[in-house]
Design an enzyme around this catalytic site. Sequence first.
Site, PDB file in Angstrom:
ATOM      1  N   LYS A 192       0.832  -1.193   0.000  1.00 55.08           N
ATOM      2  CA  LYS A 192       0.000   0.000   0.000  1.00 55.08           C
ATOM      3  C   LYS A 192       0.867   1.243   0.000  1.00 55.08           C
ATOM      4  O   LYS A 192       2.029   1.218   0.415  1.00 55.08           O
ATOM      5  CB  LYS A 192      -0.920   0.023   1.219  1.00 55.08           C
ATOM      6  N   GLY A 225      -9.036   2.086   8.163  1.00 53.93           N
ATOM      7  CA  GLY A 225      -8.963   2.306   6.726  1.00 53.93           C
ATOM      8  C   GLY A 225      -8.145   1.258   6.005  1.00 53.93           C
ATOM      9  O   GLY A 225      -8.574   0.701   4.986  1.00 53.93           O
TER      10      GLY A 225
END
Length: 309
Positions: A192, A225
């Site tokens: 990510k 998140g």
Amino acid sequence: MRGYKVFSGTANIEFSKSVAKYLGIPLSEAEVKRFSDGEINVQLGESVRGKDVFVIQPTCAPTNDNLMELLIMADTLKRSSASNIIAVVPYFGYARQDRKAAPRVPITAKLVADMLQTAGFSRVITMDLHAGQIQGFFNIPVDNLYGTLTFIEHVKNLHLQNPIVASPDVGGVARARSVAKKLDLDLVIVDKRREKANVSEVMNIIGDVNGKDVILVDDMVDTAGTLVKAAEAFKKSGATSVRAFCTHPVLSGPAYERLKSGALDELIVTNTIPLKEKLPCIKVLSVAELFGEVIRRIYHDESVFSLFN
């Protein structure tokens, strides 16, 4: 024997009661009050002279209040002639700022370590520090317990058909690999890119999760998140189910709303931090008995490491 006592701050009273129950002793009396301007005042209800004293207080939200309360309790005990004062901090706040990741930023983990030592603590017991090297910020012994052992037993009892362990980012690979090794499972990684604090974007999955029951492993869940986006990415790649095992349920900001989206089948956490809200997808495992056993072993000068061996 010199004897020992267990005190609790106000951050997680139920956890402290569970620890004391395991030890077979009552929580010692301490009155924590606040002046009208918010200043904290502590008064002990019993003598601690010559005793080993354990103070249980996670530095979770409100972080500054709980940290200050812990420091003031140490000062109170020191001035009351306690022999040894040990901080039992199930969740160690400010640990995410453990290095200079950008110019002109603080290293708050080191600052908090200095504050705890200056206040009078002679030892710290905590669980799953955000970075293991934070132990080196202290000049006193630090026992960093492993919450993953509790998770491992839980995973075995789930009897998943095709499990695989996943790390939600590259930084957590070592932690996830340790769990995968103990369970004899393969490992996948989420690659990510984080644009700014508490905002993450899942870019790629390194490994194959098609038809797998994914077990995400992390030390904490904050805004959720990363976990929710990772779960969505896994399911798009064919995962059968996605569970997340996170030791510390910080769960701030939009975390609860994100968890309600249903991307995660289950979020398994420990009780190091009290939950603000209960959701069907959240399961809490207790680590109070583990902390109680560590307190007992430290007082009796027995090995702590053998618990995890």
